[in-house]
Design a protein around this motif. Structure first.
Motif, mmCIF file in Angstrom:
data_model
loop_
_atom_site.group_PDB
_atom_site.id
_atom_site.type_symbol
_atom_site.label_atom_id
_atom_site.label_comp_id
_atom_site.label_asym_id
_atom_site.label_seq_id
_atom_site.Cartn_x
_atom_site.Cartn_y
_atom_site.Cartn_z
ATOM 1 N N TYR A 339 -25.794 7.927 5.464
ATOM 2 C CA TYR A 339 -24.687 8.305 4.595
ATOM 3 C C TYR A 339 -25.266 8.957 3.339
ATOM 4 O O TYR A 339 -26.015 8.335 2.597
ATOM 5 N N ILE A 341 -24.454 11.057 -0.192
ATOM 6 C CA ILE A 341 -23.351 11.249 -1.121
ATOM 7 C C ILE A 341 -23.470 12.571 -1.857
ATOM 8 O O ILE A 341 -24.551 13.129 -2.035
ATOM 9 N N VAL A 347 -18.704 11.708 0.744
ATOM 10 C CA VAL A 347 -19.754 11.061 1.532
ATOM 11 C C VAL A 347 -19.881 11.813 2.843
ATOM 12 O O VAL A 347 -18.872 12.174 3.468
#
Length: 362
Positions: A339, A341, A347
């Motif tokens: 993940y 950002i 995200v």
């Protein structure tokens, strides 16, 4: 590179420690593929229960294939009440990846996961909890976090202010300034004993800090070749700390034992991407990942530092990618996905097809 080659051989056995939990992909998201990219979800097969104790005996009673080029089938007798069947090949990980863009999570600059399935992120002078699907909730108002955020083994949160390290109690929400006088602290890492490692970008150094007493050790500084220190991350055996340079395009390696004794500092890799390096991470195979905010690419570097590839290009959707974390395996945050950002609270979910190095929380 003799240092990294020796470490790579050590890390191969750690795949049996990693208990992989697959989350369900939420519906209605746009999935992006580069030319030649593919969705690696179809290559992954997991059957697992999710709760894992930090003091697992899984390395002692596991039955697994030991070679790095085989599937790691771990049936573990451990304190963890989790039976995991992981499927990844360190010599044949997916490349040329796409991403799923997820909106609505508060995650400015850096983030961590909790044990309730939330992403803990900073924004607007506060800390927020964002579930995988659903709206974020204000958790702690008036939080002074500016860069770097991690969860400690017990679930308390640490982050960097502009010149200090701050701890937040997960139950009482009390704020404690752990250590002041830091020189623009930025990147952050936590080891398996709960020590916090902070990269001071303006100070050109890395400290190991006890998050409850404020006692610290300076591990390396500009005299060791460090410059504009930013991203920091450990290898899977937690005896080599990688430090990236914010603008220098270099990654240094600090060999350090659990007592904070440094045996070596050396250049792991130079000439990385555009040189504009930010957050970093390491997978279970020992590969090093780094965000390049110059071209919005996540690079993957082999454990020996010899090979580098552009793993995923996020430029179609982002304008700054400061940090990344593997999913926690709780609340649909998939442990086999990375993940990443965006500084504007987006995200990006990337199916890297391999879990993170070991960690204790959540």
């Amino acid at each position: 590179m003799p240092h990294a080659a020796a470490r790579f051989a050590t890390t191969l056995s750690l795949t049996v420690l990693l208990l992989v939990v697959f989350g369900c992909r939420s519906q209605g998201m746009d999935f992006h593929f580069p030319d030649g990219g593919s969705d690696s979800d179809s290559d992954t097969d997991t059957d697992t229960d999710a709760d894992t104790d930090a003091d697992s005996d899984s390395d002692a009673d596991s039955d697994s294939d030991a070679d790095s080029d085989t599937d790691s089938d771990a049936d573990s007798d451990s304190d963890s009440d989790a039976d995991s069947d992981t499927d990844y090949d360190c010599d044949d990980l997916p490349t040329g990846l796409g991403f799923t863009e997820m909106n609505g999570h508060v995650s400015y600059e850096d983030f961590a996961f909790d044990d309730e399935g939330n992403l803990i992120g900073m924004g607007s002078g506060a800390l927020f909890k964002s579930p995988y699907s659903g709206s974020p909730e204000l958790w702690i108002s008036g939080a002074d976090c500016s860069a770097g955020l991690r969860a400690l083994p017990g679930g308390d949160i640490v982050c960097n202010g502009w010149s200090n390290l701050i701890r937040y109690d997960k139950d009482t929400l009390e704020e404690t300034v752990v250590l002041s006088g830091l020189s623009y602290p930025n990147g952050m890492e936590v080891d398996l004993n709960g020590y916090v490692y902070v990269a001071e970008q303006s100070g050109n150094r890395v400290r190991r800090i006890d998050p409850y007493t404020g006692d610290f050790i300076i591990l390396a500084d500009s005299s060791d070749g460090l410059s504009a220190c930013n991203g920091v991350t450990f290898n899977p055996t937690y005896d080599t700390l990688y430090v990236g340079s914010f603008g220098g395009g270099t990654i240094h390696a600090i060999e350090v034992d659990e007592d904070g004794n440094v045996s070596d500092v050396y250049l792991f890799r130079g000439g990385v991407g555009t040189g504009a390096l930010d957050g970093m991470g390491v997978d279970a195979c020992g590969n090093v990942y780094v965000c390049d905010y110059g071209n919005l690419v996540v690079h993957r570097i082999s454990p020996d530092g010899e090979n580098i590839e552009e793993l995923v290009d996020l430029s179609p959707a982002s304008w700054w990618i400061p940090n990344m974390q593997w999913g926690s395996g709780v609340g649909s945050w998939d442990e086999m996905k990375l993940y990443v950002i965006d500084i504007n609270d987006d995200v990006y979910e990337v199916p890297v097809g391999v879990p993170s190095k070991p960690y204790l929380y959540p």
